[in-house]
Design an enzyme around this catalytic site. Structure first.
Site, short mmCIF file in Angstrom:
data_model
loop_
_atom_site.label_atom_id
_atom_site.label_comp_id
_atom_site.label_asym_id
_atom_site.label_seq_id
_atom_site.Cartn_x
_atom_site.Cartn_y
_atom_site.Cartn_z
N PRO A 169 3.12 -3.53 17.26
CA PRO A 169 4.07 -4.49 17.81
C PRO A 169 3.53 -5.91 17.91
O PRO A 169 4.26 -6.84 18.25
CB PRO A 169 4.35 -3.93 19.22
CG PRO A 169 3.07 -3.25 19.58
CD PRO A 169 2.50 -2.69 18.30
N THR A 200 1.41 1.44 18.67
CA THR A 200 0.00 1.26 19.02
C THR A 200 -0.17 0.23 20.13
O THR A 200 0.58 -0.75 20.22
CB THR A 200 -0.81 0.82 17.79
OG1 THR A 200 -0.28 -0.41 17.27
CG2 THR A 200 -0.75 1.88 16.71
N GLU A 201 -1.16 0.48 20.97
CA GLU A 201 -1.42 -0.39 22.11
C GLU A 201 -2.76 -1.09 22.03
O GLU A 201 -3.02 -2.02 22.79
CB GLU A 201 -1.35 0.44 23.41
CG GLU A 201 0.02 1.08 23.63
CD GLU A 201 0.04 1.98 24.85
OE1 GLU A 201 -1.06 2.25 25.40
OE2 GLU A 201 1.13 2.42 25.26
N ASP A 227 -1.64 -5.99 6.74
CA ASP A 227 -2.74 -5.35 6.02
C ASP A 227 -3.75 -4.71 6.98
O ASP A 227 -4.38 -3.72 6.63
CB ASP A 227 -3.44 -6.38 5.13
CG ASP A 227 -2.55 -6.83 3.97
OD1 ASP A 227 -1.75 -6.00 3.49
OD2 ASP A 227 -2.65 -7.99 3.56
N GLY A 228 -3.91 -5.29 8.17
CA GLY A 228 -4.82 -4.71 9.16
C GLY A 228 -4.37 -3.35 9.62
O GLY A 228 -5.18 -2.43 9.78
N ARG A 340 -3.79 -20.47 11.89
CA ARG A 340 -5.25 -20.49 11.91
C ARG A 340 -5.84 -20.26 10.52
O ARG A 340 -6.93 -20.77 10.22
CB ARG A 340 -5.78 -19.45 12.89
CG ARG A 340 -5.59 -18.00 12.48
CD ARG A 340 -6.08 -17.07 13.60
NE ARG A 340 -6.03 -15.65 13.25
CZ ARG A 340 -4.97 -14.88 13.41
NH1 ARG A 340 -3.86 -15.40 13.92
NH2 ARG A 340 -5.01 -13.60 13.09
N ASP A 532 -10.97 -6.91 3.41
CA ASP A 532 -9.54 -6.69 3.70
C ASP A 532 -9.14 -7.30 5.04
O ASP A 532 -8.38 -6.71 5.82
CB ASP A 532 -9.21 -5.19 3.69
CG ASP A 532 -9.33 -4.57 2.31
OD1 ASP A 532 -9.66 -5.30 1.37
OD2 ASP A 532 -9.10 -3.35 2.19
N GLY A 533 -9.69 -8.48 5.33
CA GLY A 533 -9.32 -9.18 6.56
C GLY A 533 -10.21 -8.88 7.74
O GLY A 533 -10.02 -9.45 8.82
#
Length: 561
Positions: A169, A200-201, A227-228, A340, A532-533
Site C-alpha cells: 500500500p 503488507t505492513e 519493482d521492490g 528524489r 534492482d533498486g
C-alpha cells in the site's frame, strides 16, 4: 456435441446476422456477416479470437441488453450469451471486451454456452488442448498460413484458479490497493479466480510469508506494487524452492532449482521496469489479463555473491558507479518522494565520479544473439529457446565429464577507470526509456549484457545517457564496451580500504575544488551496487546467470502489426 467437434451456426451480433464458427482443432472462435439463413464462407472482414484469450462466457438475460430495435421485436423470446475476451489496444495494452451473440433458439444458445465453457475448463485441465490453444494463438497473431510453422511443444501452463496476492500500500504513489480493487479484482471475479489477499505492513513481509506458509494450494503469486515488491516475492519464491530442494544458495556454483510457481506483477510502482520489459506496458488491466489467460514466461535470474555468501538475486539492473551512487543517495531522501530519483541522478551526474577496478567475465558462447544485433526479445523468442538448448548441451557435456566448460572457455579481464558498470538480464525498458539500457537483451537466454562505461567527459557521458531515451545506438561510443556474459566478477582497486580513505587515484569530484580541500568527502574510492533498486555495499561481487529460473504470468512483448 462434444468440445472437440466443430460448431457452426447463424447467430445475431449486435444488429447483424452472422455466421459463427468454433473450431476446437484450431481453438479459434470466428464470426462474419452472413445475410442468409445458412452460414456463408468467411470473408476478409471476419472477426476472430483464440479460445485461449477468452476470459469467460456468461448467459445473458435479454432484458439486460438492448432489444428496442424492430428486428429484435420480431424475434420471439430471444436468448443470448456473452463472450468476454481480450482486445488489443495501442502500445501493447490489453483491454477486456465483450461480444454478445443472440438467437431465437434457446437450445442452440445453450449448446454454444456449454461448448465454450467446456473448452475454457480444458485450459485448466487438459494439457494437449492447452498446447493446441497456444499453437492457434501463435498462428493467429503471426498470420501463418498453417500450424506446421508453430512450435507447439513450447511450454504452456494452465490457467490459475487460486492465487495468493500481496499488495504494497506504500509503494510508488501509494495507489496499490486502489488499483487492485478497481482494475484487477473485478476481472479475477469474472474469470472465477479466487484469491487470498495480504496487505503488507513492513519490508520483506512477502518474502518472510513465502518461507513460512504452504504454497501448494496456490496456482501462482501476484504482487501489487513496484519493482521492490516484485523483488521481495522473487526472493521468497526462489529461496523457498531451494530450501525445499536442499540447495545451499550461498554456494556460488550451486545449481538452483526452478520454481513451479508463477509470479504475476500488477504494476503500481514508480518505474515498473520488470513489468514493462516483459509485457511492453505498465498497465494494470493488461497484466491482470495475462494472469487470467495463464500466460507463462521463463526469465533469467542472476545470483550475486560476496565471499561465498549470497547477497541478493537480480533480474533487471545490477549497476556500479553512476547507478549505485544514485540509489544510495536517493535512499537518504525518501522524504522527497519520487522526485528524489531525478535529484539524485542529477547529483550523481554532476559529481562525475569514476572508480578503478577489474572486471573478469566468462563470455556466453552458447547464445545465438549479440547485444548490438538490434534483435529485441519478443513473444515466442527464438533466441531464448535456441540459447537455452545450447546451454543445456554444454551442461550435459560437463555433467558426463566430456569437458569442463569453464576450463575450455577463457575468462576475459578488463581493467580501468569506470563511470559505470551495468549488467542487465533484460532490456530494462520503462516509459522514460522505451528501448531500455540494453534494447537487444533477452529475457531467457541464460546471459546478461555487461556494459562498461569508461572514464570520459561529462558531455560524452550525457550523450550516452540521452541515447537511452531515443533509438540511437547507445553502445556506439569509444568509451563504451558491451559483452554478453554468463558469469562475471568485479574487484575494486580499493577493496581493501575498509575505512574508505581517499586515494590519489580516486575521482576528483567537481574538479579543483576538492583537491584544494583535503577533508572533502565527495571523492570516494569505491561505489555501491544498485541491485534492482536495493543497495549492496560490498564492491567485490561474483555474479552468475541462472537460465530461466522463474516464470512470470506474461508472454513477452508481442510484435505489433
Amino acid at each position: 456435441m462434444g468440445a472437440a467437434e466443430p460448431l457452426q451456426s447463424v447467430l445475431w451480433v449486435k444488429q447483424e446476422r452472422c455466421a459463427v464458427s468454433l473450431e476446437p482443432a484450431r481453438a479459434l472462435l470466428r464470426w462474419w456477416r452472413s445475410p442468409g439463413t445458412e452460414p456463408s464462407a468467411p470473408d476478409a472482414d471476419a472477426c476472430s479470437v483464440p479460445v485461449s484469450e477468452i476470459i469467460a462466457v456468461e448467459e445473458t438475460h435479454v432484458h439486460e441488453k438492448q432489444s428496442s430495435s424492430g428486428r429484435w421485436q420480431k424475434m420471439e423470446n430471444p436468448f443470448a450469451f456473452t463472450v468476454h475476451c481480450v482486445k488489443r489496444a495501442r502500445h501493447h495494452r490489453w483491454k477486456a471486451a465483450q461480444v454478445t451473440f443472440w438467437s431465437a433458439d434457446e437450445q442452440l444458445c445453450h449448446l454454444w454456452l456449454h461448448t465454450l465453457r467446456e473448452l475454457l475448463e480444458s485450459l485448466s485441465t487438459c494439457a494437449s488442448f492447452r498446447i493446441c490453444c497456444q499453437a492457434a494463438q501463435l498462428w493467429w497473431h503471426a498470420g501463418l498460413s498453417d500450424l506446421t510453422q508453430v512450435d507447439v511443444m513450447a511450454p504452456f501452463a494452465s490457467r490459475p484458479k487460486h492465487l495468493l496476492v500481496f499488495i504494497n500500500p506504500f509503494g510508488g504513489k501509494g495507489q496499490g490497493k486502489r488499483i487492485y480493487e478497481k482494475k484487477v479484482a473485478p476481472l479475477f471475479t469474472l474469470a472465477s479466480i479466487t484469491t487470498e489477499i495480504i496487505i503488507t505492513e513492513h519490508a520483506n513481509q512477502a518474502k518472510e510469508t513465502l518461507y513460512e506458509i504452504n504454497t501448494d494450494g496456490y496456482d501462482g503469486i501476484v504482487c501489487v506494487g513496484g519493482d521492490g515488491m516484485f523483488s521481495e516475492v522473487l526472493h521468497g519464491v526462489i529461496g523457498r524452492t531451494q530450501q525445499s530442494a536442499g540447495i545451499d544458495p550461498n554456494h556460488p556454483r550451486a545449481v538452483l532449482v526452478p520454481s513451479t510457481l508463477r509470479i504475476g506483477i500488477i504494476p503500481a510502482g514508480s518505474t515498473d521496469c520488470v513489468c514493462y520489459s516483459t509485457v511492453g506496458t505498465n498497465d494494470a488491466e493488461t497484466s491482470a489479463l495475462h494472469i487470467i489467460v495463464g500466460d507463462s514466461l521463463a526469465i533469467d535470474v542472476s545470483s550475486v555473491h560476496h565471499n561465498s555468501t549470497l547477497l541478493r538475486y537480480s533480474v533487471s539492473l545490477l549497476g556500479y558507479g553512476f547507478y549505485g551512487d544514485l540509489i544510495k543517495d536517493s535512499e537518504k531522501k525518501r522524504w522527497m518522494g519520487l522526485v528524489r530519483y531525478d535529484f539524485s541522478g542529477l547529483k550523481a551526474f554532476l559529481s562525475h565520479q569514476y572508480y578503478e577496478g577489474t572486471v573478469s567475465f566468462l563470455p556466453a558462447q552458447h547464445t545465438v544473439g549479440s547485444p548490438r544485433d538490434k534483435k529485441p526479445c519478443r513473444a515466442g523468442c527464438f533466441v531464448c529457446r535456441q540459447s537455452k538448448q545450447q546451454l543445456e548441451e554444454e551442461q550435459k557435456k560437463a555433467l558426463y565429464g566430456l569437458e569442463n566448460a569453464e576450463e575450455v572457455e577463457e575468462w576475459q579481464v578488463v581493467c580501468g577507470k569506470f563511470l559505470a558498470i551495468n549488467a542487465t538480464n533484460m532490456s530494462c525498458a520503462c516509459p522514460r526509456s522505451p528501448g531500455g539500457m540494453s534494447p537487444a537483451a533477452h529475457l531467457g537466454d541464460g546471459s546478461s549484457d555487461l556494459i562498461l562505461i569508461r572514464k570520459c567527459s561529462r558531455f560524452n557521458f550525457l550523450r550516452f545517457l540521452v541515447r537511452h531515451t531515443n533509438e540511437d545506438d547507445q553502445f556506439d561510443f569509444t568509451f563504451v564496451e558491451v559483452y554478453r556474459v554468463k558469469k562475471f566478477q568485479f574487484i575494486s582497486k580499493h577493496v581493501d580500504d575498509e575505512d574508505g580513505d581517499l586515494k590519489e587515484n580516486g575521482k576528483q569530484g567537481f574538479g579543483q575544488i576538492c583537491t584544494d580541500n583535503p577533508t572533502c568527502s565527495c571523492s570516494p574510492s569505491r561505489s555501491s551496487w544498485n541491485c534492482d533498486g536495493e543497495i549492496l555495499h560490498s564492491p567485490a561481487i561474483e555474479v552468475r546467470v541462472h537460465c530461466q529460473l522463474v516464470r512470470l504470468f506474461a508472454r513477452g512483448i508481442e510484435e505489433q502489426s
